[in-house]
Motif scaffolding. Structure first.
Motif, PDB file in Angstrom:
ATOM      1  N   MET A  48       1.067  -1.245  -0.155  1.00  0.00           N
ATOM      2  CA  MET A  48       0.009   0.240  -0.115  1.00  0.00           C
ATOM      3  C   MET A  48       0.838   1.350  -0.019  1.00  0.00           C
ATOM      4  SD  MET A  48      -2.762   1.125   2.846  1.00  0.00           S
ATOM      5  CE  MET A  48      -3.827   2.727   2.821  1.00  0.00           C
ATOM      6  N   ASN A  49       0.672   1.985  -0.904  1.00  0.00           N
ATOM      7  CA  ASN A  49       1.436   3.322  -1.243  1.00  0.00           C
ATOM      8  C   ASN A  49       3.061   2.973  -1.148  1.00  0.00           C
ATOM      9  OD1 ASN A  49      -0.820   4.714  -1.151  1.00  0.00           O
ATOM     10  ND2 ASN A  49      -0.989   4.922   0.887  1.00  0.00           N
ATOM     11  N   GLY A  50       3.337   2.004  -1.837  1.00  0.00           N
ATOM     12  CA  GLY A  50       4.713   1.583  -2.031  1.00  0.00           C
ATOM     13  C   GLY A  50       5.440   1.139  -0.761  1.00  0.00           C
ATOM     14  N   ASP A  51       4.753   0.670   0.292  1.00  0.00           N
ATOM     15  CA  ASP A  51       5.295  -0.127   1.419  1.00  0.00           C
ATOM     16  C   ASP A  51       4.377  -1.282   1.509  1.00  0.00           C
ATOM     17  OD1 ASP A  51       7.291   2.070   1.841  1.00  0.00           O
ATOM     18  OD2 ASP A  51       5.839   2.745   3.162  1.00  0.00           O
ATOM     19  N   LEU A  52       4.976  -2.367   2.325  1.00  0.00           N
ATOM     20  CA  LEU A  52       4.362  -3.599   2.739  1.00  0.00           C
ATOM     21  C   LEU A  52       3.102  -3.158   3.452  1.00  0.00           C
ATOM     22  CD1 LEU A  52       6.880  -6.018   3.841  1.00  0.00           C
ATOM     23  CD2 LEU A  52       5.779  -6.051   1.595  1.00  0.00           C
ATOM     24  N   LEU A  53       2.040  -3.833   3.410  1.00  0.00           N
ATOM     25  CA  LEU A  53       0.728  -3.518   3.909  1.00  0.00           C
ATOM     26  C   LEU A  53       1.007  -3.426   5.515  1.00  0.00           C
ATOM     27  CD1 LEU A  53      -2.205  -5.705   2.462  1.00  0.00           C
ATOM     28  CD2 LEU A  53      -2.056  -3.292   2.748  1.00  0.00           C
ATOM     29  N   ASP A  54       0.396  -2.530   6.104  1.00  0.00           N
ATOM     30  CA  ASP A  54       0.351  -2.694   7.478  1.00  0.00           C
ATOM     31  C   ASP A  54      -0.682  -3.318   8.217  1.00  0.00           C
ATOM     32  OD1 ASP A  54      -1.786  -1.034   7.317  1.00  0.00           O
ATOM     33  OD2 ASP A  54      -0.740   1.048   8.036  1.00  0.00           O
ATOM     34  N   ILE A  55      -0.635  -3.463   9.503  1.00  0.00           N
ATOM     35  CA  ILE A  55      -1.556  -4.472  10.055  1.00  0.00           C
ATOM     36  C   ILE A  55      -3.027  -3.855   9.988  1.00  0.00           C
ATOM     37  CG2 ILE A  55      -2.352  -5.759  12.398  1.00  0.00           C
ATOM     38  CD1 ILE A  55       0.233  -6.908  11.021  1.00  0.00           C
ATOM     39  N   PRO A  56      -3.248  -2.490  10.290  1.00  0.00           N
ATOM     40  CA  PRO A  56      -4.731  -2.243  10.262  1.00  0.00           C
ATOM     41  C   PRO A  56      -5.327  -2.278   8.812  1.00  0.00           C
ATOM     42  CG  PRO A  56      -3.264  -0.639  11.557  1.00  0.00           C
ATOM     43  CD  PRO A  56      -2.546  -1.493  10.770  1.00  0.00           C
ATOM     44  N   HIS A  57      -4.600  -1.999   7.851  1.00  0.00           N
ATOM     45  CA  HIS A  57      -4.922  -1.959   6.435  1.00  0.00           C
ATOM     46  C   HIS A  57      -5.027  -3.325   5.833  1.00  0.00           C
ATOM     47  CE1 HIS A  57      -4.224   2.187   6.851  1.00  0.00           C
ATOM     48  NE2 HIS A  57      -5.523   2.375   6.351  1.00  0.00           N
ATOM     49  N   GLY A  58      -4.579  -4.722   6.571  1.00  0.00           N
ATOM     50  CA  GLY A  58      -4.840  -5.768   5.989  1.00  0.00           C
ATOM     51  C   GLY A  58      -3.728  -6.825   5.888  1.00  0.00           C
ATOM     52  N   ALA A  59      -2.603  -6.644   6.618  1.00  0.00           N
ATOM     53  CA  ALA A  59      -1.319  -7.445   6.241  1.00  0.00           C
ATOM     54  C   ALA A  59      -1.617  -8.925   6.908  1.00  0.00           C
ATOM     55  CB  ALA A  59      -0.114  -6.756   7.154  1.00  0.00           C
ATOM     56  N   PRO A  60      -1.178  -9.962   6.004  1.00  0.00           N
ATOM     57  CA  PRO A  60      -0.210  -9.562   4.999  1.00  0.00           C
ATOM     58  C   PRO A  60      -0.844  -9.663   3.583  1.00  0.00           C
ATOM     59  CG  PRO A  60      -0.322 -11.854   5.453  1.00  0.00           C
ATOM     60  CD  PRO A  60      -1.408 -11.174   6.596  1.00  0.00           C
ATOM     61  N   LEU A  61      -2.164  -9.890   3.456  1.00  0.00           N
ATOM     62  CA  LEU A  61      -2.618  -9.646   2.090  1.00  0.00           C
ATOM     63  C   LEU A  61      -4.050  -9.388   2.154  1.00  0.00           C
ATOM     64  CD1 LEU A  61      -1.776 -10.763  -0.885  1.00  0.00           C
ATOM     65  CD2 LEU A  61      -3.059 -12.770  -0.479  1.00  0.00           C
ATOM     66  N   ARG A  62      -4.705  -8.676   1.232  1.00  0.00           N
ATOM     67  CA  ARG A  62      -5.981  -8.149   1.121  1.00  0.00           C
ATOM     68  C   ARG A  62      -6.388  -7.865  -0.158  1.00  0.00           C
ATOM     69  NH1 ARG A  62      -7.780  -2.467   2.671  1.00  0.00           N
ATOM     70  NH2 ARG A  62      -9.355  -3.237   1.786  1.00  0.00           N
ATOM     71  N   LEU A  63      -7.717  -8.155  -0.188  1.00  0.00           N
ATOM     72  CA  LEU A  63      -8.487  -8.088  -1.933  1.00  0.00           C
ATOM     73  C   LEU A  63      -8.625  -6.496  -2.021  1.00  0.00           C
ATOM     74  CD1 LEU A  63      -9.865  -9.513  -3.931  1.00  0.00           C
ATOM     75  CD2 LEU A  63     -11.915  -9.367  -2.752  1.00  0.00           C
ATOM     76  N   ARG A  64      -8.238  -6.042  -3.350  1.00  0.00           N
ATOM     77  CA  ARG A  64      -8.929  -5.279  -3.763  1.00  0.00           C
ATOM     78  C   ARG A  64      -9.666  -5.294  -5.017  1.00  0.00           C
ATOM     79  NH1 ARG A  64      -8.992  -0.948  -0.874  1.00  0.00           N
ATOM     80  NH2 ARG A  64      -9.545   0.121  -2.813  1.00  0.00           N
ATOM     81  N   VAL A  65     -10.701  -5.087  -4.977  1.00  0.00           N
ATOM     82  CA  VAL A  65     -11.790  -5.217  -6.120  1.00  0.00           C
ATOM     83  C   VAL A  65     -12.696  -3.786  -6.484  1.00  0.00           C
ATOM     84  CG1 VAL A  65     -13.611  -6.192  -4.814  1.00  0.00           C
ATOM     85  CG2 VAL A  65     -13.943  -6.541  -6.915  1.00  0.00           C
ATOM     86  N   GLU A  66     -12.053  -2.979  -7.124  1.00  0.00           N
ATOM     87  CA  GLU A  66     -12.346  -1.708  -7.481  1.00  0.00           C
ATOM     88  C   GLU A  66     -13.886  -1.356  -7.884  1.00  0.00           C
ATOM     89  OE1 GLU A  66     -10.225   0.085  -5.804  1.00  0.00           O
ATOM     90  OE2 GLU A  66      -8.553  -1.442  -6.060  1.00  0.00           O
ATOM     91  N   THR A  67     -14.756  -2.138  -8.024  1.00  0.00           N
ATOM     92  CA  THR A  67     -15.958  -1.900  -8.666  1.00  0.00           C
ATOM     93  C   THR A  67     -16.969  -1.924  -7.290  1.00  0.00           C
ATOM     94  OG1 THR A  67     -16.752  -4.007  -9.393  1.00  0.00           O
ATOM     95  CG2 THR A  67     -15.649  -2.366 -11.173  1.00  0.00           C
ATOM     96  N   GLN A  68     -16.238  -2.281  -6.303  1.00  0.00           N
ATOM     97  CA  GLN A  68     -17.330  -2.621  -5.189  1.00  0.00           C
ATOM     98  C   GLN A  68     -16.979  -1.867  -3.855  1.00  0.00           C
ATOM     99  OE1 GLN A  68     -19.499  -5.696  -5.435  1.00  0.00           O
ATOM    100  NE2 GLN A  68     -19.263  -4.830  -7.195  1.00  0.00           N
ATOM    101  N   LEU A  69     -17.819  -1.942  -2.822  1.00  0.00           N
ATOM    102  CA  LEU A  69     -17.742  -1.068  -1.784  1.00  0.00           C
ATOM    103  C   LEU A  69     -16.855  -1.837  -1.066  1.00  0.00           C
ATOM    104  CD1 LEU A  69     -21.540  -0.091  -0.840  1.00  0.00           C
ATOM    105  CD2 LEU A  69     -19.480   1.309  -1.685  1.00  0.00           C
ATOM    106  N   GLY A  70     -16.261  -1.267   0.160  1.00  0.00           N
ATOM    107  CA  GLY A  70     -14.848  -1.867   0.992  1.00  0.00           C
ATOM    108  C   GLY A  70     -15.164  -2.957   1.422  1.00  0.00           C
ATOM    109  N   TYR A  71     -16.647  -3.309   2.023  1.00  0.00           N
ATOM    110  CA  TYR A  71     -16.666  -4.293   2.922  1.00  0.00           C
ATOM    111  C   TYR A  71     -16.272  -5.685   2.366  1.00  0.00           C
ATOM    112  CZ  TYR A  71     -21.489  -4.836   1.027  1.00  0.00           C
ATOM    113  OH  TYR A  71     -22.691  -5.168   0.359  1.00  0.00           O
ATOM    114  N   LYS A  72     -16.339  -5.807   0.848  1.00  0.00           N
ATOM    115  CA  LYS A  72     -16.246  -6.920  -0.109  1.00  0.00           C
ATOM    116  C   LYS A  72     -14.785  -7.023  -0.036  1.00  0.00           C
ATOM    117  CE  LYS A  72     -18.996  -8.883  -1.633  1.00  0.00           C
ATOM    118  NZ  LYS A  72     -19.951  -9.859  -1.321  1.00  0.00           N
TER     119      LYS A  72
END
Length: 488
Positions: A427-451
């Motif tokens: 995220m933003n050039g750095d490895l994901l931090d814990i609050p934002h979903g480390a180690p891996l999270r889904l990004r599906v850009e046509t949907q709302l965030g809870y998906k």
């Protein structure tokens, strides 16, 4: 053209319109309660709102503890919100159902208006209406309400024209600008209004416009030829004062009864409301949004300085042990209806082709933020595990447990194959931090965030999601009655 009375279809459309307008306003207030703050900038940074309807002070300090955006939510009374008391999922169901019927009613009204000649009631045909309106304003100011007109005086005609042909379409346009699917497919569209947050603010102001119009409209009906007005709009002819009072009382009773019923059943049996309303909304949503492909690509200068968090990080021993080891022991399992099950470490994921995209995150609460995400294309991962023909859904499981149940979300396999659906580890050039979903999270850009599942543990391909969790397609759908499809 001389008008003798109002045709039946116009009187019917008028009644249906007010019923659904009030449902829209009340459910809109429920949606607002999830983030009772309004912004003019898509970064939506705490403290920059231009108006708020909460006394809470949101001062996130991740060094002390993880703050999440749900802490900003307010519980609005059922007297104003549908259904009230932090029921965003059900509020959205009522809002979208009302939109469908409100737009359908409006479309029929437009068609009949222009095919019957009734449009001449509303659309001014001469600039002389402007000086007439100035004169009528002076008469209104002196409490003279029964002004000549056929059938409306100049002020009424201009007001009704503005509401029907300007305010109504404006609300539809700003509402569409808040759709993640539309914004992802047409990223320039929300910019017409100054961005998604500006569209949200304008949509709120439009709602206030409707509220004020309803109040003034009802007041003028009562103050100006009450008996004639009530008779014409409901019976097609003038009537006596007693009958007019009865009609008005019946009208108010019906509107109140509809809202009391909708509120009561939503609070007592939200699962029933979710299923029944969803059965109407989902086919329309799928038709309009399921094939939408994201075309977002912001620049680095657009990245949001403060990116809100939603969902508390996992607190299980399993996740804590992985976190202490820098996730070196973490493995992503891809299983289910696949020819080749996978088990991948972070090093394995790093070795795959990396995708980078700068996109806008739209939370169901209403806030937005722009971030740069780096990771692996979900479509590329699926090509490696080779889904079987009967695989219809991709289910992502998290290390997070909420309400005692494992967090998960299901998305159609077609959505998983979209170009901007990725499994992000940066995220933003750095490895994901814990609050934002480390180690891996889904990004599906046509949907709302809870998906967009965070803290991913495993991925399963299934033919159906009905036997997973409570069978609604995700943890938020199971427990908070959200929509399976989060594109609208």
């Amino acid at each position: 053209m001389v008008f003798d009375d109002f045709p039946f279809w116009l009187r019917f459309a008028h009644f249906i319109n007010i019923v659904f307008i009030i449902l829209l306003i009340r459910s809109g207030v429920e949606i607002l309660s999830a983030l009772p703050k309004l912004y003019w900038n898509d970064h939506a940074r705490p403290g920059t709102e231009w108006i708020k309807f909460t006394k809470k002070k949101f001062t996130p300090n991740f060094k002390k503890r993880t703050w999440i955006s749900l802490e900003e939510e307010e519980s609005f009374s059922s007297w104003i919100a549908l259904p009230g008391h932090k029921n965003l999922g059900i509020g959205r169901h009522w809002h979208f159902l009302s939109i469908i019927f409100w737009i359908s009613n409006g479309a029929a009204y437009y068609i009949l208006l222009f095919t019957s000649g009734e449009w001449q009631r509303l659309i001014p045909t001469s600039w002389s209406i402007l000086p007439e309106a100035i004169n009528d304003v002076m008469l209104y100011a002196s409490f003279q309400f029964n002004l000549p007109g056929n059938p409306y005086d100049s002020i009424q005609q201009l007001t009704y024209f503005s509401v029907v042909f300007l305010l109504g379409p404006f609300m539809i346009a700003t509402g569409a600008a808040m759709s993640p699917s539309i914004d992802a497919r047409f990223p320039r569209y929300p910019k017409i209004f100054g961005g998604r947050q500006a569209a949200r603010s304008l949509h709120f102001l439009g709602m206030i416009g409707f509220v004020l119009f309803i109040i003034v409209h009802v007041a003028m009906v009562i103050l100006s030829n009450f008996s004639e007005n009530m008779g014409n709009i409901f019976l097609g002819q003038a009537t006596s004062f007693g009958i007019a009072v009865g009609i008005f009382a019946l009208f108010v009773l019906v509107v109140v009864a509809v809202n009391v019923w909708a509120t009561g059943i939503s609070l007592k049996n939200p699962r029933l409301v979710q299923r029944k309303l969803g059965a109407i909304i989902d086919p329309i949503r799928q038709t309009l949004f399921n094939k939408v492909v994201s075309r977002q690509q912001f620049s680095k200068s657009d990245v949001t300085p403060f990116f809100r968090v939603n969902g508390y990080p996992p607190d299980t021993k399993e996740y804590e042990n992985l976190m202490r080891n820098g996730f070196s022991d973490w493995r992503l399992k891809v299983l289910g209806l696949v020819e080749k099950p996978l088990e991948l470490s972070l090093v394995d994921l790093y070795a795959l082709k990396k995708e980078i995209q700068i996109t806008e995150h739209s939370c169901i609460q209403g806030w937005t933020a722009i971030g740069e995400w780096g990771g692996v294309s979900m479509n590329h991962l699926l090509s490696k595990c080779k889904p079987l023909p009967q695989a219809n859904y991709v289910v992502l499981y998290s290390y997070q447990f909420t309400d005692g149940d494992q967090f998960y979300e299901a998305i159609p396999i077609e959505l998983a194959k979209h170009p901007q659906t990725i499994l992000a580890y940066e995220m933003n050039g750095d490895l994901l931090d814990i609050p934002h979903g480390a180690p891996l999270r889904l990004r599906v850009e046509t949907q709302l965030g809870y998906k967009m599942v965070k803290w991913i543990k495993s991925i399963e391909l299934v033919d159906d999601y009905k036997n997973i969790g409570m069978g609604q397609g995700g943890h938020r759908e199971d427990h908070m009655y959200y929509d399976l499809g989060a594109g609208i």
